[in-house]
Design a protein around this motif. Structure first.
Motif, PDB file in Angstrom:
ATOM      1  N   ARG A 112      12.332-104.798  36.797  1.00 51.17           N
ATOM      2  CA  ARG A 112      11.884-102.844  36.463  1.00 51.17           C
ATOM      3  C   ARG A 112      13.141-103.290  35.791  1.00 51.17           C
ATOM      4  NH1 ARG A 112      11.506 -97.446  36.409  1.00 51.17           N
ATOM      5  NH2 ARG A 112      13.712 -96.223  35.529  1.00 51.17           N
ATOM      6  N   ASN A 153       7.358-102.991  36.933  1.00 52.83           N
ATOM      7  CA  ASN A 153       6.285-104.022  37.267  1.00 52.83           C
ATOM      8  C   ASN A 153       6.251-105.030  35.418  1.00 52.83           C
ATOM      9  OD1 ASN A 153       5.259-102.633  39.483  1.00 52.83           O
ATOM     10  ND2 ASN A 153       4.466-101.189  38.137  1.00 52.83           N
ATOM     11  N   ALA A 154       6.940-104.512  35.034  1.00 56.04           N
ATOM     12  CA  ALA A 154       6.928-105.942  33.398  1.00 56.04           C
ATOM     13  C   ALA A 154       7.416-107.087  34.060  1.00 56.04           C
ATOM     14  CB  ALA A 154       8.436-105.424  32.343  1.00 56.04           C
ATOM     15  N   GLN A 171       7.084-107.914  25.936  1.00 55.16           N
ATOM     16  CA  GLN A 171       7.090-107.500  27.253  1.00 55.16           C
ATOM     17  C   GLN A 171       5.124-107.390  27.702  1.00 55.16           C
ATOM     18  OE1 GLN A 171       8.837-103.571  27.325  1.00 55.16           O
ATOM     19  NE2 GLN A 171      10.269-104.917  28.956  1.00 55.16           N
ATOM     20  N   TYR A 173       3.878-104.835  30.887  1.00 56.97           N
ATOM     21  CA  TYR A 173       4.243-103.921  32.997  1.00 56.97           C
ATOM     22  C   TYR A 173       2.360-103.178  32.523  1.00 56.97           C
ATOM     23  CZ  TYR A 173       5.218-100.147  28.916  1.00 56.97           C
ATOM     24  OH  TYR A 173       4.743 -99.549  27.890  1.00 56.97           O
TER      25      TYR A 173
END
Length: 337
Positions: A112, A153-154, A171, A173
């Motif tokens: 997170r 959930n990244a 990034q 997620y």
């Protein structure tokens, strides 16, 4: 003597191992007296985080050798006015990540964390307190979902710091919705240049399938330049709802100026609006931070918000009518450790 030498070697080895790893306890304690004035109701309260968000955390790094390191970061938010955790529970909701870092290839970070688009905010007030820039989320819609502050959930990749001032972030997620649906899945990209007094950044993000709003995208550009006597900051961004074919935009121009080595004056103008509806709000803010030490500061901020064409935003918990105005004042004390 042999036993003594053996113990000395073991002690030295243990000291070397300890030197290669570190764990740090850190945090912020920031309490603020808040006053809000609106055309319908006023509010005065004791709040948290007028200069910096309250937090307590642990971070650590282990040197794995060969320019490789592993790290973790666990950071929890809390409300200093009543001692509760954010959302009335204590958890590591601000950041909970583990990383693998290489001096020549960058960092892979999981968990997170801040979104890539939020990392690209240039705000004279650091996105805290009554002076923070107006964003599309201020309008009370899902427009700002793509520029949410943090995401779960990244998986993120950050470029190394040896690229001549250039930097980047990628990034991705997962929303982890039921039945494998794509709701909440998203990605973000950020790139920029930072060298000396100049700092520039641009970002783009997208979140999938948000009900009637459809996919929501966000793009922003910002930067700052330090002239020595003052630092200029600018920011502009747009959220687009593909499902409703609507845009919401925000703009900010701000400045910070040091005062006699012990303080800082801050000022900004920001605007948020919805395209084709003329719904709009403008905020003017000015403040001063006085450093009592390297870790402790007193501060105050005053803001004036002007609504137009059906906007009804208000400051510091006050309530105002459509098209009416609002005022807000913060006076606080921040201590970091």
């Amino acid at each position: 003597m042999k036993k003594f030498a053996t113990l000395a070697v073991l002690a030295a080895a243990g000291a070397t191992s300890y030197a290669q790893s570190s764990v740090t306890l850190f945090g912020v304690a920031d309490v603020v007296l808040q006053s809000g004035r609106g055309s319908e109701t006023n509010r005065t309260s004791v709040g948290s985080g007028g200069l910096a968000s309250n937090r307590i955390g642990f971070r650590g790094v282990e040197d794995l050798g060969g320019g490789l390191a592993a790290g973790f970061w666990l950071e929890a938010g809390y409300n200093i006015d009543d001692g509760t955790g954010v959302s009335n529970t204590f958890n590591f909701n601000r950041r909970s990540t583990v990383s693998l870092m290489g001096s020549n290839w960058g960092e892979v970070r999981l968990g997170r964390d801040f979104t890539a688009t939020y990392n690209n905010i240039y705000d004279a007030f650091g996105d805290n307190g009554v002076g923070a820039l107006l964003k599309t989320t201020s309008l009370g819609s899902n427009y700002g979902y793509a520029m949410q502050t943090r995401t779960n959930n990244a998986v993120s990749y950050f470029t190394p710091k040896n690229l001549g001032g250039f930097f980047g972030q990628v990034q991705y997620y997962r929303g982890e919705a039921a039945n494998g649906a794509s709701d909440g899945n998203g990605y973000g990209l950020r790139g920029g240049y930072e060298n000396g007094p100049l700092n520039l950044g641009v970002s783009y993000g997208s979140v999938s399938s948000l009900g009637a709003y459809g996919d929501v995208t966000h793009a922003n550009v910002g930067g700052s330049y330090d002239f020595g006597v003052a630092r200029l900051l600018v920011e502009a961004g747009q959220d687009r709802s593909k499902g409703r074919d609507e845009n919401a935009r925000y703009y900010m121009i701000g400045a910070t100026a040091p005062v006699a080595g012990v303080g800082m004056v801050r000022a900004s103008w920001s605007r948020v609006s919805v395209q084709d509806t003329n719904v709009q709000a403008n905020k003017f803010a000015v403040g001063y931070v006085h450093n009592l030490s390297k870790r402790t500061a007193l501060y105050t901020t005053f803001a004036y918000l002007k609504n137009k064409n059906g906007a009804a935003l208000a400051l510091n918990g006050a309530k105002t009518g459509l098209g009416d105005n609002s005022k807000g004042l913060d006076v606080g004390l921040r201590h970091s450790f």
